[in-house]
Design an enzyme around this catalytic site. Structure first.
Site, PDB file in Angstrom:
ATOM      1  N   ASP A  60      44.229  33.265  89.560  1.00  0.00           N
ATOM      2  CA  ASP A  60      45.248  32.868  90.517  1.00  0.00           C
ATOM      3  C   ASP A  60      45.956  31.589  90.063  1.00  0.00           C
ATOM      4  OD1 ASP A  60      46.448  32.992  93.280  1.00  0.00           O
ATOM      5  OD2 ASP A  60      45.443  31.051  93.419  1.00  0.00           O
ATOM      6  N   GLU A 100      48.175  35.557  87.076  1.00  0.00           N
ATOM      7  CA  GLU A 100      49.274  35.414  88.007  1.00  0.00           C
ATOM      8  C   GLU A 100      50.034  34.168  87.557  1.00  0.00           C
ATOM      9  OE1 GLU A 100      50.645  34.313  92.472  1.00  0.00           O
ATOM     10  OE2 GLU A 100      48.968  33.358  91.467  1.00  0.00           O
TER      11      GLU A 100
END
Length: 646
Positions: free
Chosen positions: A323, A376
């Site tokens: 993330d 990401e």
């Protein structure tokens, strides 16, 4: 379970599990199996069963283990500081066994006291309680068949269609206080549901232990513990095991970019900024009010890399999605001028984070070559999914955030205006092969006032569903792996809420059930057609037939597999108008079978199509010398397969 009687001080004695080599590698930052030695581990010393504790706190003046077994009395079970400058405190406590609840009482050099959870704990108390638990990770796995073949399932030239799930809100038990399902309850429902929809993988939003449920797991404190909200570590193993037995790969969100400032967590761990940078211009993330890891510290890099490998090792996880990678790469991420410190070259790249990510990916692919890592990364950082030895970051795949923004922006336009935004729907191909991309329609697009995916679609209800079917068809035809957030497969109308379950009741309505059937058939077709996945990251796998007809808002393209016979034509009509006698070029003559049509009545469409297929005529269209005369359905996508029988 744990012993609850008082134990004398003498019950704590030095019984090190750490060798000189362990310490050397730890100090070098190159021991990536720290979870095997640090934390709490059951051992037997001189015939006495108990637990060995080891914690890194180099700047503490004293460390004790407190817990239910000694009535939280710090005077009873003090740990010993090793004399090798490792900063590790350790000791053995007799008769403390699985289930025991504990923390470390840490006294800083200036006399301040903090009770900390174990950074290496395998299990924690049920939140909002915050203590660690002594635990063992024994489990009899039944996924040998999956593990033997998962390398083929996870290859870049294999189909990859991911169903993203937040475990706490996929289904809830209304009659039992609206509680979430447990890991084992989920194992009864989720694998079968995902298998029925023909997704190849599931991606779990972070399940590492986190104190605040509303963070969805993105504010982690327990980097080696699955959240106790849904059960024990073995319960989570059972869920992964069951998914594997259904042929479903498991990807887990993992957050090495930041951590929360909760008192029991990693922050200011030994009375100093141990895991995080001391200077807030480097160590504090203002957007999330959380701490940033000090990637320049050897032990911190080893801690994080050990966590990543731990999930692949002990839980058979098939992939990690990292993330907020952009926040790691840029020193000025989320900061104003004067709120950040440049690197030694005077620029904004976080050189320590770059080194960490390259080394992390190298370690993962070295030790678990049959898994994948996903980034990401929301900027245009180059070569995210290219090997570190050629200047890349070493990830296997990268989320294509540009495609997501452009596509949703285009689809939110009234179809009558789409001709003015035509570049949005075709621009992604210009860079589609610069990275190994995943096309994400994730949880981030259906929260914080953004509404649901179906709610973003213009028009009346019929047009909204036709638009969403068209979006998914275009997405599944477009180069790149696929990711869809839970509830989007049946057109949930309300925005996602983490404390409510999905709107399962809407499946009684034909438009919703038709959309779900479309996703099911799209996935089935996708997995069966090599043209749609073998060359996702190669220009040879894609060719425009027509991308310039903005006035009509129609695009057509061909996808190809390695075998020249594996060729598919995709035609998208982005307007609610039936296009009669529409000429589309094709690379060769012969019969082209209409194998998938989003406007089929089964899916809630109007039934406009081409009676099963069309014979290509020797009429030029664009750069092609053959073409099909088609009837294009309104807000529809058609898939044609070359050479299928007439």
């Amino acid at each position: 379970m744990s012993t609850t009687t008082n134990l004398p001080v003498e019950a704590v004695f030095h019984a090190s599990q750490l060798t000189d080599l362990d310490i050397y590698l730890f100090k070098q930052g190159s021991d990536f199996r720290l979870y095997e030695k640090l934390g709490s581990h059951g051992i037997t010393v001189d015939g006495v069963k108990g637990t060995h504790f080891a914690v890194w706190a180099p700047n503490a003046s004293a460390v004790s283990v407190i817990g239910d077994f000694n009535h939280w009395d710090a005077a009873l079970n003090a740990l010993h500081l090793r004399d090798d400058e490792s900063g590790i405190w350790e000791g053995f406590i007799a008769e403390v066994t699985v289930g025991a609840i504990y923390k470390y009482r840490i006294v800083s050099r200036d006399g301040k006291i903090a009770d900390k959870g174990d950074p290496f704990a395998f299990c924690s108390e049920m939140p909002p309680l915050t203590a660690s638990r002594v635990w063992e990770l024994d489990y009899a796995w039944n996924d040998a068949d999956w593990m033997a073949q998962r390398g083929e399932k996870n290859r870049l030239n294999a189909p990859c269609s991911i169903y993203e799930v937040h475990l706490g809100s996929w289904r809830r038990v209304q009659e039992d206080g609206n509680r979430s399902l447990t890991y084992r309850e989920l194992a009864e429902w989720l694998p079968r549901y995902i298998a029925d929809l023909n997704f190849t993988h599931v991606e779990f939003m972070p399940l590492t232990e986190h104190p605040f449920y509303g963070s969805w797991g993105y504010q982690t404190v327990g980097y080696f513990a699955p959240t106790a909200r849904y059960g024990t570590p073995q319960d989570f193993m059972f869920l992964v095991d069951t998914l594997h037995q259904h042929g479903i790969g498991v990807i887990m969100d993992w957050v090495p970019s930041h951590f929360p400032s909760d008192a029991h967590g990693l922050g200011y761990f030994d009375g100093t900024h141990l895991f995080e940078h001391a200077d807030p211009r480097q160590g504090f993330q203002p957007e999330w009010h959380s701490s940033i890891f000090n990637y320049g510290r050897h032990e911190v890099r080893a801690f994080l890399t050990s966590s990543a490998l731990f999930w692949l090792d002990k839980y058979h996880i098939d992939g990690l999605r990292l993330d907020a990678v952009a926040s790691m790469l840029y020193l000025d991420y989320g900061r104003k001028e004067g709120e950040w410190i440049s690197n030694r070259n005077g620029s904004r790249e976080n050189l320590d984070a770059i080194t960490f990510l390259r080394n992390l990916n190298e370690a993962i692919y070295r030790d678990y070559p049959d898994t994948q890592t996903f980034a990401e990364e929301s900027t245009a950082w180059p070569m995210v999914s290219r090997p570190g030895n050629v200047g890349g970051l070493g990830f296997g795949l990268k989320w294509n955030m540009g495609w997501m923004h452009d596509t949703l922006g285009y689809f939110s336009e009234d179809p009558l205006n789409r001709k003015y935004h035509h570049a949005q729907i075709i621009f992604s191909i210009w860079y589609a092969f610069s990275e190994n991309f995943v096309l994400p329609l994730s949880h981030d697009e259906v929260v914080y006032g953004k509404g649901s995916l179906i709610g973003k679609m213009p028009g009346d209800e019929w047009q909204q569903f036709a638009n969403l079917r068209l979006l998914y068809g275009y997405m599944w035809g477009h180069p790149g792996k696929k990711l869809l957030f839970m509830g989007c497969e049946f057109g949930q109308k309300r925005e996602w809420q983490h404390d409510e379950d999905l709107e399962w009741e809407v499946l009684q309505y034909p438009m919703h059930s038709g959309l779900r059937r479309w996703v099911e058939d799209l996935n089935r077709f996708y997995r069966s057609e090599a043209a749609l996945y073998q060359q996702d990251f190669n220009r040879d796998g894609f060719q425009w037939m027509d991308c310039n007809y903005a006035e009509k808002s129609v695009v057509s393209f061909v996808r190809r597999g390695y075998n020249p016979d594996d060729t598919l034509l995709v035609v998208c009509n982005f307007t609610p108008v039936v296009r009669e006698n529409y000429l589309v070029g094709v690379p060769s003559g012969g019969y082209w079978q209409e194998v998938l049509n989003s406007d089929t009545e089964l899916y809630g469409g109007s039934g406009v199509g081409n009676f099963g297929g069309v014979e290509a005529g020797p009429v030029s269209a664009g750069e092609m010398f053959h073409s099909l005369m088609l009837r294009l359905p309104p807000l529809g996508v058609l898939f044609f397969k070359q050479g299928s029988g007439s």
